[in-house]
Design a protein around this motif. Structure first.
Motif, PDB file in Angstrom:
ATOM      1  N   TYR A 131       0.801  -1.056   0.029  1.00 10.36           N
ATOM      2  CA  TYR A 131       0.129   0.044  -0.030  1.00 10.36           C
ATOM      3  C   TYR A 131       0.920   1.358  -0.021  1.00 10.36           C
ATOM      4  CZ  TYR A 131       0.888   0.491   5.140  1.00 10.36           C
ATOM      5  OH  TYR A 131       1.610   0.462   6.178  1.00 10.36           O
ATOM      6  N   SER A 132       0.115   2.272  -0.394  1.00  9.96           N
ATOM      7  CA  SER A 132       0.768   3.586  -0.131  1.00  9.96           C
ATOM      8  C   SER A 132      -0.340   4.530   0.192  1.00  9.96           C
ATOM      9  CB  SER A 132       1.314   4.127  -1.754  1.00  9.96           C
ATOM     10  OG  SER A 132       1.880   5.613  -1.519  1.00  9.96           O
ATOM     11  N   VAL A 133      -0.033   5.236   1.428  1.00 12.77           N
ATOM     12  CA  VAL A 133      -1.072   6.102   1.849  1.00 12.77           C
ATOM     13  C   VAL A 133      -0.360   7.530   2.171  1.00 12.77           C
ATOM     14  CG1 VAL A 133      -0.484   5.032   4.280  1.00 12.77           C
ATOM     15  CG2 VAL A 133      -2.825   6.053   3.725  1.00 12.77           C
ATOM     16  N   ARG A 134      -1.142   8.754   2.139  1.00 10.06           N
ATOM     17  CA  ARG A 134      -0.900   9.911   2.450  1.00 10.06           C
ATOM     18  C   ARG A 134      -0.294   9.961   4.011  1.00 10.06           C
ATOM     19  NH1 ARG A 134      -1.536  14.574  -0.329  1.00 10.06           N
ATOM     20  NH2 ARG A 134      -1.749  15.527   1.435  1.00 10.06           N
ATOM     21  N   ALA A 135       0.750  10.593   4.329  1.00 13.35           N
ATOM     22  CA  ALA A 135       1.222  10.471   5.791  1.00 13.35           C
ATOM     23  C   ALA A 135       0.440  11.286   6.744  1.00 13.35           C
ATOM     24  CB  ALA A 135       2.682  11.258   5.856  1.00 13.35           C
ATOM     25  N   ASP A 136      -0.515  12.061   5.976  1.00 13.26           N
ATOM     26  CA  ASP A 136      -1.463  12.784   6.838  1.00 13.26           C
ATOM     27  C   ASP A 136      -2.784  12.282   6.885  1.00 13.26           C
ATOM     28  OD1 ASP A 136      -1.898  13.466   4.212  1.00 13.26           O
ATOM     29  OD2 ASP A 136      -2.202  15.818   4.560  1.00 13.26           O
ATOM     30  N   ALA A 137      -3.069  10.870   6.321  1.00 13.04           N
ATOM     31  CA  ALA A 137      -4.553  10.310   6.558  1.00 13.04           C
ATOM     32  C   ALA A 137      -4.639   9.871   7.911  1.00 13.04           C
ATOM     33  CB  ALA A 137      -4.271   9.017   5.650  1.00 13.04           C
ATOM     34  N   PRO A 138      -5.947   9.861   8.202  1.00 13.38           N
ATOM     35  CA  PRO A 138      -6.189   9.304   9.485  1.00 13.38           C
ATOM     36  C   PRO A 138      -5.634   8.174   9.965  1.00 13.38           C
ATOM     37  CG  PRO A 138      -8.097   9.998   8.282  1.00 13.38           C
ATOM     38  CD  PRO A 138      -7.200   9.838   7.251  1.00 13.38           C
ATOM     39  N   PRO A 139      -5.244   7.996  11.166  1.00 13.85           N
ATOM     40  CA  PRO A 139      -4.404   6.937  11.652  1.00 13.85           C
ATOM     41  C   PRO A 139      -5.007   5.444  11.472  1.00 13.85           C
ATOM     42  CG  PRO A 139      -4.184   8.644  13.279  1.00 13.85           C
ATOM     43  CD  PRO A 139      -5.123   9.199  12.141  1.00 13.85           C
ATOM     44  N   GLU A 140      -6.425   5.505  11.623  1.00 18.62           N
ATOM     45  CA  GLU A 140      -7.157   4.379  11.329  1.00 18.62           C
ATOM     46  C   GLU A 140      -7.238   3.856   9.946  1.00 18.62           C
ATOM     47  OE1 GLU A 140      -9.134   7.380  11.883  1.00 18.62           O
ATOM     48  OE2 GLU A 140      -8.373   7.514  13.832  1.00 18.62           O
ATOM     49  N   LEU A 141      -6.987   4.886   9.010  1.00 17.76           N
ATOM     50  CA  LEU A 141      -6.693   4.390   7.550  1.00 17.76           C
ATOM     51  C   LEU A 141      -5.478   3.482   7.466  1.00 17.76           C
ATOM     52  CD1 LEU A 141      -7.959   4.124   4.422  1.00 17.76           C
ATOM     53  CD2 LEU A 141      -6.934   6.502   4.048  1.00 17.76           C
ATOM     54  N   ARG A 142      -4.450   4.378   7.706  1.00 19.82           N
ATOM     55  CA  ARG A 142      -2.963   3.757   7.756  1.00 19.82           C
ATOM     56  C   ARG A 142      -2.944   2.578   8.470  1.00 19.82           C
ATOM     57  NH1 ARG A 142       0.861   8.255   9.465  1.00 19.82           N
ATOM     58  NH2 ARG A 142       2.445   6.637   9.326  1.00 19.82           N
ATOM     59  N   ALA A 143      -3.508   2.274   9.684  1.00 19.43           N
ATOM     60  CA  ALA A 143      -3.560   1.207  10.429  1.00 19.43           C
ATOM     61  C   ALA A 143      -4.241  -0.148   9.610  1.00 19.43           C
ATOM     62  CB  ALA A 143      -4.196   1.293  11.834  1.00 19.43           C
ATOM     63  N   ARG A 144      -5.364   0.357   8.901  1.00 20.97           N
ATOM     64  CA  ARG A 144      -5.991  -0.579   8.230  1.00 20.97           C
ATOM     65  C   ARG A 144      -5.433  -1.098   7.093  1.00 20.97           C
ATOM     66  NH1 ARG A 144     -11.313  -3.005   8.396  1.00 20.97           N
ATOM     67  NH2 ARG A 144     -10.850  -2.314  10.611  1.00 20.97           N
ATOM     68  N   PHE A 145      -4.547  -0.473   6.434  1.00 27.19           N
ATOM     69  CA  PHE A 145      -3.715  -0.720   5.370  1.00 27.19           C
ATOM     70  C   PHE A 145      -2.651  -1.659   5.981  1.00 27.19           C
ATOM     71  CE2 PHE A 145      -5.058   3.211   2.885  1.00 27.19           C
ATOM     72  CZ  PHE A 145      -5.638   2.353   1.575  1.00 27.19           C
TER      73      PHE A 145
END
Length: 158
Positions: A131-145
Motif C-alpha cells: 500500500y501507499s497512503v498519505r502520511a496525513d491520512a487518518p491513523p485508522e486508515l493507515r492502520a487498516r492498510f
C-alpha cells in the motif's frame, strides 16, 4: 458481515488478501485494487516481471526524496520475499481543472506518502503486494492498510 479472503493469481502464484467486512478487490487494468478513500491511499496486488525493491526505490527517488524505514528479506510460502517500508516526500504536480466556475489550480504543494510493499519471488515470476497512503491520512486508515498487508498470504501459506 464478516471479513473475507480474496485470491489474486499472480506470476509468482496465488496471493491471498484479507479485507474488512463488505470490502472487495477491484481489477483496474490488471491490478487488484482496494481503497476506502483513493485520495488518501490504496492497496494493490500486481504481477511484477522483476520484483526488485532497489529498482522500485530508484523509481521513487526520481520523483522525490525517499527515506527507507525498513528492508527485510525472508522466505514465505516457499518463495523469496522482500518487504520494504519507506516514505516519499515530493511536490505534487500542479494541475489546472476546468469546471463550471472556470479554472481551478490544484497541486503544487508538498506531500508525503508512506509505502509498505512486499515483493514476492524473483525474475520473471514475481508479484508485488502493498500500500501507499498519505502520511496525513487518518491513523485508522493507515492502520487498516498495514493490517491488510500483515495478513497477506503467499504461495502455500495457510
Amino acid at each position: 458481515m464478516q471479513a473475507a479472503w480474496h485470491r489474486v493469481q499472480t506470476a509468482a502464484g496465488p496471493v491471498d488478501v484479507w479485507l474488512p467486512p463488505g470490502e472487495s478487490l477491484d481489477d483496474v487494468n490488471g491490478i487488484a485494487y482496494w481503497s476506502q478513500d483513493p485520495r488518501l491511499g490504496r492497496f494493490t496486488v500486481i504481477s511484477d516481471e522483476d520484483p526488485d525493491a532497489d529498482a522500485l526505490l530508484a523509481t521513487e527517488r526520481a520523483n522525490g526524496e525517499v527515506e527507507l524505514e525498513s528492508d527485510e528479506r525472508s522466505e514465505r510460502g516457499g518463495l523469496d520475499v522482500r518487504r520494504v517500508r519507506y516514505r516519499v516526500r515530493r511536490t505534487e504536480p500542479r494541475e489546472v481543472l476546468l469546471g463550471e466556475r472556470g479554472e481551478r489550480h490544484v497541486g503544487g504543494t508538498p506531500a508525503e506518502h508512506v509505502s509498505d510493499v512486499l515483493l514476492i519471488g524473483a525474475g520473471e515470476a514475481g508479484a508485488r503486494a502493498g500500500y501507499s497512503v498519505r502520511a496525513d491520512a487518518p491513523p485508522e486508515l493507515r492502520a487498516r492498510f498495514a493490517e491488510v498487508l500483515d495478513r497477506v498470504r503467499v504461495g502455500g501459506e495457510e
